[in-house]
Design a protein around this motif. Structure first.
Motif, PDB file in Angstrom:
ATOM      1  N   LYS A  13       0.827  -1.198   0.000  1.00 48.46           N
ATOM      2  CA  LYS A  13       0.000   0.000   0.000  1.00 48.46           C
ATOM      3  C   LYS A  13       0.870   1.261   0.000  1.00 48.46           C
ATOM      4  N   VAL A  17       0.850   4.224  -2.877  1.00 48.40           N
ATOM      5  CA  VAL A  17       0.627   5.631  -2.557  1.00 48.40           C
ATOM      6  C   VAL A  17       1.841   6.474  -2.937  1.00 48.40           C
ATOM      7  N   HIS A  20       2.967   4.571  -7.101  1.00 50.68           N
ATOM      8  CA  HIS A  20       2.046   3.833  -7.980  1.00 50.68           C
ATOM      9  C   HIS A  20       2.734   2.633  -8.615  1.00 50.68           C
ATOM     10  N   HIS A  85       5.362   8.165   7.179  1.00 50.22           N
ATOM     11  CA  HIS A  85       5.151   9.308   6.286  1.00 50.22           C
ATOM     12  C   HIS A  85       5.598  10.605   6.934  1.00 50.22           C
ATOM     13  N   ALA A  94      -4.186  11.537   7.337  1.00 50.04           N
ATOM     14  CA  ALA A  94      -4.562  11.603   5.917  1.00 50.04           C
ATOM     15  C   ALA A  94      -3.804  10.543   5.117  1.00 50.04           C
ATOM     16  N   TYR A  95      -2.553  10.310   5.472  1.00 51.80           N
ATOM     17  CA  TYR A  95      -1.750   9.289   4.791  1.00 51.80           C
ATOM     18  C   TYR A  95      -2.325   7.897   5.061  1.00 51.80           C
ATOM     19  N   ASP A  97      -5.388   7.223   5.730  1.00 50.44           N
ATOM     20  CA  ASP A  97      -6.621   7.139   4.937  1.00 50.44           C
ATOM     21  C   ASP A  97      -6.314   6.764   3.491  1.00 50.44           C
ATOM     22  N   LYS A  98      -5.272   7.355   2.921  1.00 51.10           N
ATOM     23  CA  LYS A  98      -4.873   7.006   1.545  1.00 51.10           C
ATOM     24  C   LYS A  98      -4.484   5.533   1.462  1.00 51.10           C
ATOM     25  N   GLN A 101      -7.388   3.163   1.332  1.00 51.30           N
ATOM     26  CA  GLN A 101      -8.145   3.170   0.080  1.00 51.30           C
ATOM     27  C   GLN A 101      -7.523   2.272  -0.986  1.00 51.30           C
ATOM     28  N   VAL A 102      -6.274   1.870  -0.798  1.00 51.93           N
ATOM     29  CA  VAL A 102      -5.588   1.009  -1.775  1.00 51.93           C
ATOM     30  C   VAL A 102      -6.109  -0.412  -1.626  1.00 51.93           C
TER      31      VAL A 102
END
Length: 107
Positions: A13, A17, A20, A85, A94-95, A97-98, A101-102
């Motif tokens: 993940k 992020v 890619h 991060h 926020a990181y 959360d990203k 989402q992966v």
């Protein structure tokens, strides 16, 4: 879930992020490097070469740094990924959360 498998999935993940999965050298921020967005400071903290010589070395450094963050902050793996991060609490959340989402099936 097996801890080693969870860490590998979390590193996947992070890779998604950060880059890619596209081979990259220095990121746009001028500080982060490669698949896992490693920094010189992070590599120094885990006694890894910066920049890492191979993707395998980069994976090993990212894993070592993620583990260091878990130990240093005495936290769970997702919180450690936020510390990986860096930044303030809002930025770390926020990181995370990203990362959440992966989905492997989406990549």
């Amino acid at each position: 879930m097996n801890t080693a498998l969870f860490i590998t999935m979390l590193l996947f993940k992070i890779l998604v992020v950060e880059s890619h999965g596209v081979p990259t050298t220095l990121h746009k921020d001028g500080v982060s490097y490669g698949y896992f967005g490693l920094t010189k400071k992070a590599c120094q903290e885990v006694d890894a070469q910066f920049p890492p010589a191979t993707p395998k070395d980069e994976f090993a450094a990212a894993k070592a740094y993620l583990t260091l963050m878990k130990e240093r902050h005495n936290c769970d793996w997702l919180t450690a990924a936020g510390w990986y991060h860096g930044g303030d609490e809002e930025r770390r959340e926020a990181y995370i959360d990203k990362l959440m989402q992966v989905k492997p099936e989406d990549n």
